[in-house]
Design a protein around this motif. Structure first.
Motif, mmCIF file in Angstrom:
data_model
loop_
_atom_site.group_PDB
_atom_site.id
_atom_site.type_symbol
_atom_site.label_atom_id
_atom_site.label_comp_id
_atom_site.label_asym_id
_atom_site.label_seq_id
_atom_site.Cartn_x
_atom_site.Cartn_y
_atom_site.Cartn_z
ATOM 1 N N ARG A 140 -51.828 -16.516 -0.402
ATOM 2 C CA ARG A 140 -51.268 -16.556 -1.752
ATOM 3 C C ARG A 140 -50.143 -17.581 -1.870
ATOM 4 O O ARG A 140 -49.983 -18.225 -2.912
ATOM 5 C CB ARG A 140 -50.754 -15.167 -2.133
ATOM 6 C CG ARG A 140 -51.841 -14.257 -2.671
ATOM 7 C CD ARG A 140 -51.296 -12.934 -3.099
ATOM 8 N NE ARG A 140 -52.143 -12.309 -4.099
ATOM 9 C CZ ARG A 140 -52.143 -11.019 -4.369
ATOM 10 N NH1 ARG A 140 -51.334 -10.206 -3.709
ATOM 11 N NH2 ARG A 140 -52.937 -10.528 -5.294
ATOM 12 N N ALA A 141 -49.371 -17.724 -0.822
ATOM 13 C CA ALA A 141 -48.263 -18.678 -0.868
ATOM 14 C C ALA A 141 -48.758 -20.098 -1.102
ATOM 15 O O ALA A 141 -48.038 -20.933 -1.647
ATOM 16 C CB ALA A 141 -47.468 -18.607 0.434
ATOM 17 N N ARG A 142 -49.994 -20.371 -0.724
ATOM 18 C CA ARG A 142 -50.520 -21.729 -0.844
ATOM 19 C C ARG A 142 -51.344 -21.956 -2.106
ATOM 20 O O ARG A 142 -51.329 -23.062 -2.649
ATOM 21 C CB ARG A 142 -51.347 -22.060 0.410
ATOM 22 C CG ARG A 142 -50.453 -22.308 1.617
ATOM 23 C CD ARG A 142 -51.186 -22.151 2.934
ATOM 24 N NE ARG A 142 -50.310 -22.484 4.058
ATOM 25 C CZ ARG A 142 -49.411 -21.652 4.578
ATOM 26 N NH1 ARG A 142 -49.275 -20.426 4.082
ATOM 27 N NH2 ARG A 142 -48.644 -22.025 5.589
ATOM 28 N N VAL A 143 -52.064 -20.940 -2.578
ATOM 29 C CA VAL A 143 -52.993 -21.204 -3.681
ATOM 30 C C VAL A 143 -52.800 -20.322 -4.907
ATOM 31 O O VAL A 143 -53.555 -20.461 -5.874
ATOM 32 C CB VAL A 143 -54.454 -21.082 -3.192
ATOM 33 C CG1 VAL A 143 -54.750 -22.123 -2.143
ATOM 34 C CG2 VAL A 143 -54.748 -19.682 -2.679
ATOM 35 N N GLU A 144 -51.831 -19.440 -4.902
ATOM 36 C CA GLU A 144 -51.636 -18.586 -6.082
ATOM 37 C C GLU A 144 -51.417 -19.431 -7.330
ATOM 38 O O GLU A 144 -51.913 -19.110 -8.415
ATOM 39 C CB GLU A 144 -50.440 -17.658 -5.857
ATOM 40 C CG GLU A 144 -50.299 -16.573 -6.927
ATOM 41 C CD GLU A 144 -51.327 -15.463 -6.772
ATOM 42 O OE1 GLU A 144 -51.839 -14.996 -7.808
ATOM 43 O OE2 GLU A 144 -51.627 -15.090 -5.630
ATOM 44 N N ARG A 145 -50.695 -20.537 -7.191
ATOM 45 C CA ARG A 145 -50.404 -21.409 -8.337
ATOM 46 C C ARG A 145 -51.660 -22.092 -8.876
ATOM 47 O O ARG A 145 -51.659 -22.601 -10.004
ATOM 48 C CB ARG A 145 -49.391 -22.485 -7.930
ATOM 49 C CG ARG A 145 -49.895 -23.432 -6.854
ATOM 50 C CD ARG A 145 -48.860 -24.458 -6.435
ATOM 51 N NE ARG A 145 -49.342 -25.314 -5.369
ATOM 52 C CZ ARG A 145 -50.098 -26.383 -5.552
ATOM 53 N NH1 ARG A 145 -50.442 -26.735 -6.788
ATOM 54 N NH2 ARG A 145 -50.512 -27.113 -4.538
ATOM 55 N N LEU A 146 -52.722 -22.107 -8.082
ATOM 56 C CA LEU A 146 -53.948 -22.801 -8.484
ATOM 57 C C LEU A 146 -54.987 -21.858 -9.087
ATOM 58 O O LEU A 146 -56.082 -22.304 -9.434
ATOM 59 C CB LEU A 146 -54.569 -23.514 -7.272
ATOM 60 C CG LEU A 146 -53.685 -24.547 -6.569
ATOM 61 C CD1 LEU A 146 -54.396 -25.101 -5.346
ATOM 62 C CD2 LEU A 146 -53.308 -25.668 -7.523
ATOM 63 N N GLY A 164 -57.450 -23.171 -16.392
ATOM 64 C CA GLY A 164 -57.160 -24.581 -16.607
ATOM 65 C C GLY A 164 -56.908 -25.356 -15.336
ATOM 66 O O GLY A 164 -56.919 -26.589 -15.357
ATOM 67 N N GLU A 165 -56.680 -24.659 -14.229
ATOM 68 C CA GLU A 165 -56.492 -25.354 -12.956
ATOM 69 C C GLU A 165 -57.853 -25.831 -12.437
ATOM 70 O O GLU A 165 -58.794 -25.042 -12.344
ATOM 71 C CB GLU A 165 -55.846 -24.433 -11.919
ATOM 72 C CG GLU A 165 -54.388 -24.117 -12.187
ATOM 73 C CD GLU A 165 -53.495 -25.326 -11.975
ATOM 74 O OE1 GLU A 165 -53.934 -26.267 -11.282
ATOM 75 O OE2 GLU A 165 -52.375 -25.331 -12.492
ATOM 76 N N PRO A 166 -57.983 -27.112 -12.089
ATOM 77 C CA PRO A 166 -59.292 -27.630 -11.662
ATOM 78 C C PRO A 166 -59.875 -26.909 -10.447
ATOM 79 O O PRO A 166 -61.093 -26.800 -10.317
ATOM 80 C CB PRO A 166 -58.994 -29.103 -11.343
ATOM 81 C CG PRO A 166 -57.767 -29.427 -12.130
ATOM 82 C CD PRO A 166 -56.964 -28.166 -12.151
ATOM 83 N N MET A 167 -59.027 -26.408 -9.558
ATOM 84 C CA MET A 167 -59.516 -25.783 -8.332
ATOM 85 C C MET A 167 -59.340 -24.270 -8.345
ATOM 86 O O MET A 167 -59.253 -23.629 -7.300
ATOM 87 C CB MET A 167 -58.804 -26.395 -7.121
ATOM 88 C CG MET A 167 -59.069 -27.873 -6.961
ATOM 89 S SD MET A 167 -58.425 -28.542 -5.409
ATOM 90 C CE MET A 167 -58.864 -30.275 -5.605
ATOM 91 N N ARG A 168 -59.322 -23.688 -9.540
ATOM 92 C CA ARG A 168 -59.057 -22.250 -9.648
ATOM 93 C C ARG A 168 -60.146 -21.403 -8.989
ATOM 94 O O ARG A 168 -59.853 -20.332 -8.454
ATOM 95 C CB ARG A 168 -58.908 -21.845 -11.113
ATOM 96 C CG ARG A 168 -60.124 -22.092 -11.990
ATOM 97 C CD ARG A 168 -59.794 -21.826 -13.451
ATOM 98 N NE ARG A 168 -60.905 -22.086 -14.361
ATOM 99 C CZ ARG A 168 -61.217 -23.288 -14.825
ATOM 100 N NH1 ARG A 168 -60.506 -24.344 -14.448
ATOM 101 N NH2 ARG A 168 -62.228 -23.459 -15.654
ATOM 102 N N TYR A 169 -61.391 -21.852 -9.011
ATOM 103 C CA TYR A 169 -62.464 -21.031 -8.452
ATOM 104 C C TYR A 169 -62.329 -20.908 -6.932
ATOM 105 O O TYR A 169 -62.451 -19.811 -6.374
ATOM 106 C CB TYR A 169 -63.822 -21.620 -8.824
ATOM 107 C CG TYR A 169 -64.055 -21.691 -10.313
ATOM 108 C CD1 TYR A 169 -64.211 -20.529 -11.067
ATOM 109 C CD2 TYR A 169 -64.093 -22.917 -10.980
ATOM 110 C CE1 TYR A 169 -64.411 -20.584 -12.438
ATOM 111 C CE2 TYR A 169 -64.293 -22.981 -12.347
ATOM 112 C CZ TYR A 169 -64.448 -21.815 -13.075
ATOM 113 O OH TYR A 169 -64.636 -21.870 -14.437
ATOM 114 N N ALA A 170 -62.068 -22.025 -6.269
ATOM 115 C CA ALA A 170 -61.878 -21.977 -4.819
ATOM 116 C C ALA A 170 -60.618 -21.188 -4.473
ATOM 117 O O ALA A 170 -60.600 -20.424 -3.503
ATOM 118 C CB ALA A 170 -61.789 -23.394 -4.258
ATOM 119 N N ALA A 171 -59.566 -21.355 -5.263
ATOM 120 C CA ALA A 171 -58.319 -20.629 -5.001
ATOM 121 C C ALA A 171 -58.530 -19.123 -5.152
ATOM 122 O O ALA A 171 -58.058 -18.322 -4.330
ATOM 123 C CB ALA A 171 -57.224 -21.111 -5.947
#
Length: 255
Positions: free
Chosen positions: A151-157, A161-168
């Motif tokens: 979460r510390a690395r990808v919560e913001r993604l 609207g975030e392009p990489m939200r699905y992988a995150a």
């Protein structure tokens, strides 16, 4: 010659003399400025051509490093990539650092995390490459780290609207499932499986995980049917006792 014509000719002569005086006074400055402009434009064009040549050379080096990796020569590839990370132009230094992290992950996945983190936290790197590095680190940490690490690395993604939200979202869901946090994992997998925009691979994995969670979660037991309560004043017979026979009405023989 009319007065108007004479006055107009005089005015034109005065303007011509003024322009000649200005030309004599500032002519050298104008010429110098023109020369500076020409040299500046020429220098810019020359620099752009030089830079394009460097980018082409870096592209060749990057492809060469990839070929060496495919050929099983990671040490030779690492030497080229380290040089590019140091003296490359445009986005090639960042691309080289990501490729170096790939090489490290092949031998020791955990050792690649700080390399990806370094790119993700580099404010001078392109944002899309920083986000990609964060995703790569998160996927490694699904196996080697904790849910908090991921979460510390990808919560913001993960936001809309975030392009990489699905992988995150998938990385967070997988890490939550691994940690036994089903309440976090279940809705994320369901969202990924149902969202029409989810990439095919992630959608398929999310669907399988959602089915796995559903199959492993015990179904709630149905509620027991309600029993009727005896009416007020009616006494339930005790074990072995015969229900009392009502007394006959007045004037009627007993049964």
């Amino acid at each position: 010659m009319t007065n108007d014509t004479f006055i107009r000719e005089v005015n034109e002569e005065v303007r011509r003399e003024r322009m000649e005086r200005l030309g004599k006074r500032y002519g050298l400055f104008a010429i110098a400025a023109a020369v500076v402009i020409v040299l500046g434009v020429g220098g810019y064009v020359a620099w752009e051509r030089y830079r394009e040549g460097l980018e082409a050379a870096d592209g060749t080096r990057f492809v060469e490093a990839g070929a060496l990796i495919e050929a099983g020569k990671p040490d030779e590839a690492r030497s080229i990539l380290e040089a590019m990370a140091s003296d490359g132009v445009a986005t090639y230094p960042t691309l080289a650092r990501l490729r170096l992290a790939d090489v490290a992950q092949t031998n020791d996945a955990a050792s690649a995390v700080p390399l990806f983190d370094a790119v993700a936290n580099d404010g001078s790197a392109p944002q899309n490459l920083r986000d990609a590095a964060a995703i790569r680190a998160a996927y490694i940490l699904v196996d080697t780290g904790t849910l908090a690490d991921v979460r510390a690395r990808v919560e913001r993604l993960t936001g809309e609207g975030e392009p990489m939200r699905y992988a995150a979202r998938e990385a967070v869901a997988l890490s939550a499932f691994k940690a036994g946090d089903i309440e976090t994992a279940r809705p994320l997998f369901a969202q990924l499986a149902e969202d029409l925009g989810t990439p095919r691979g992630i959608k398929q994995r999310a669907g399988l995980m959602a089915e796995t969670i559903a199959a492993s979660t015990p179904a709630a037991e149905p509620a027991a049917p309600a029993t009727s309560e005896p009416s007020a004043g009616a006494a339930a017979p005790t074990d072995g006792a015969t229900p009392a026979t009502p007394a006959p009405a007045a004037g009627q023989p007993p049964a």
